[in-house]
Enzyme design. Sequence first.
Site, PDB file in Angstrom:
ATOM      1  N   CYS A 255      25.627  -6.906  46.609  1.00 37.30           N
ATOM      2  CA  CYS A 255      24.299  -6.304  46.559  1.00 37.30           C
ATOM      3  C   CYS A 255      24.332  -5.199  45.509  1.00 37.30           C
ATOM      4  O   CYS A 255      25.142  -4.262  45.619  1.00 37.30           O
ATOM      5  CB  CYS A 255      23.987  -5.725  47.937  1.00 37.30           C
TER       6      CYS A 255
ATOM      7  N   GLU B 244      13.320 -13.639  51.619  1.00 40.61           N
ATOM      8  CA  GLU B 244      13.832 -13.667  53.000  1.00 40.61           C
ATOM      9  C   GLU B 244      12.942 -14.531  53.904  1.00 40.61           C
ATOM     10  O   GLU B 244      13.404 -15.071  54.896  1.00 40.61           O
ATOM     11  CB  GLU B 244      13.915 -12.242  53.569  1.00 40.61           C
TER      12      GLU B 244
ATOM     13  N   HIS C 244      19.288 -11.306  45.195  1.00 41.97           N
ATOM     14  CA  HIS C 244      18.292 -12.254  45.712  1.00 41.97           C
ATOM     15  C   HIS C 244      17.629 -13.070  44.586  1.00 41.97           C
ATOM     16  O   HIS C 244      17.161 -14.177  44.815  1.00 41.97           O
ATOM     17  CB  HIS C 244      17.172 -11.516  46.470  1.00 41.97           C
TER      18      HIS C 244
ATOM     19  N   CYS D 283      19.299  -8.030  41.000  1.00 43.31           N
ATOM     20  CA  CYS D 283      19.313  -8.026  42.466  1.00 43.31           C
ATOM     21  C   CYS D 283      19.830  -9.406  42.853  1.00 43.31           C
ATOM     22  O   CYS D 283      19.388 -10.415  42.280  1.00 43.31           O
ATOM     23  CB  CYS D 283      17.906  -7.807  43.013  1.00 43.31           C
TER      24      CYS D 283
ATOM     25  N   ASP E 124      25.581  -8.201  52.139  1.00 46.44           N
ATOM     26  CA  ASP E 124      24.355  -7.911  51.373  1.00 46.44           C
ATOM     27  C   ASP E 124      23.296  -7.500  52.381  1.00 46.44           C
ATOM     28  O   ASP E 124      23.497  -7.608  53.599  1.00 46.44           O
ATOM     29  CB  ASP E 124      23.913  -9.176  50.597  1.00 46.44           C
ATOM     30  N   SER E 125      22.145  -7.101  51.873  1.00 45.44           N
ATOM     31  CA  SER E 125      21.032  -6.752  52.765  1.00 45.44           C
ATOM     32  C   SER E 125      20.414  -7.997  53.403  1.00 45.44           C
ATOM     33  O   SER E 125      19.545  -7.866  54.259  1.00 45.44           O
ATOM     34  CB  SER E 125      19.949  -6.030  51.965  1.00 45.44           C
TER      35      SER E 125
END
Length: 252
Positions: free
Chosen positions: A77, A153, A186, A184, A14-15
């Site tokens: 992602c 993050e 996240h 998403c 994932d990012s």
Amino acid sequence: MSEAVKSSFIGVFDSGAGGISVLRALVAELPHEHFRYFGDSAHAPYGDLGEERIRELSVEHATRMINEGAKAIVIACNTATSAAAQYLREMFPELPIIGIEPALKPAALAGGRILVLATEATVHLEKYHVLAATYGADDMTTVACSGLVELIEAGNLDDPAIEAYLQEKIGHLRGQVDSVVLGCTHYPFLKRQISEVLGDVAFFDGAEGTARNLRRRLVEHDLLAPEEEIGTVSLASSIPGQVELYQRLLNA
Ligand code: DGL
């Protein structure tokens, strides 16, 4: 398939920390598998990058994992799936490559008023338009949440800035939404905060569907790990200090 290949690991990327919400579902569905997770926090958010750059980074991560011996890849992602899944499948046709997409279908089946939250890139790429045209309900609102991934993050999910962000972005929809699609990876870490802003809503994300899909593809390719072993999970990041956050979210 040889036992050595079956015992090899599944690469998940994932990012950044988001894919951990998918990894949790993968481990629950497939406890005998070995997973190696890579979060590209150094380049997050992918949602603000152009399609070509997202694809380039995704190819880099998948190629590295495959060269290290991955038997399958999970793109944990939504943004990278939209930009790169098809391309990666053409590059590595012999390997299961599983992506994730906003869970519009189950949300539409449940009925009611739907709010889809996703990154800028996801909502602008063609894949989402096809998905929305296929499963989009009459009463569906899509909101791109640029800036939210950075707050996650940063690692403090109780940061008042997160609530302030959500309040500003979706607070006006309080009482007008029945279901929220977390488009998403996240965002599943913010269910409580989103509920506080919107009121009582049902959540839909693609993690469990992705885990079932991975199982199906491993069976098809005769790649399931032997059941006498219990699987391992390793975490890595392009910002090594972020691994502590990934671990915390994995254990939460
Ligand atoms: N977690 C990612 C997704 O599912 C992308 C977040 C980002 O880096 O913008 O879309």
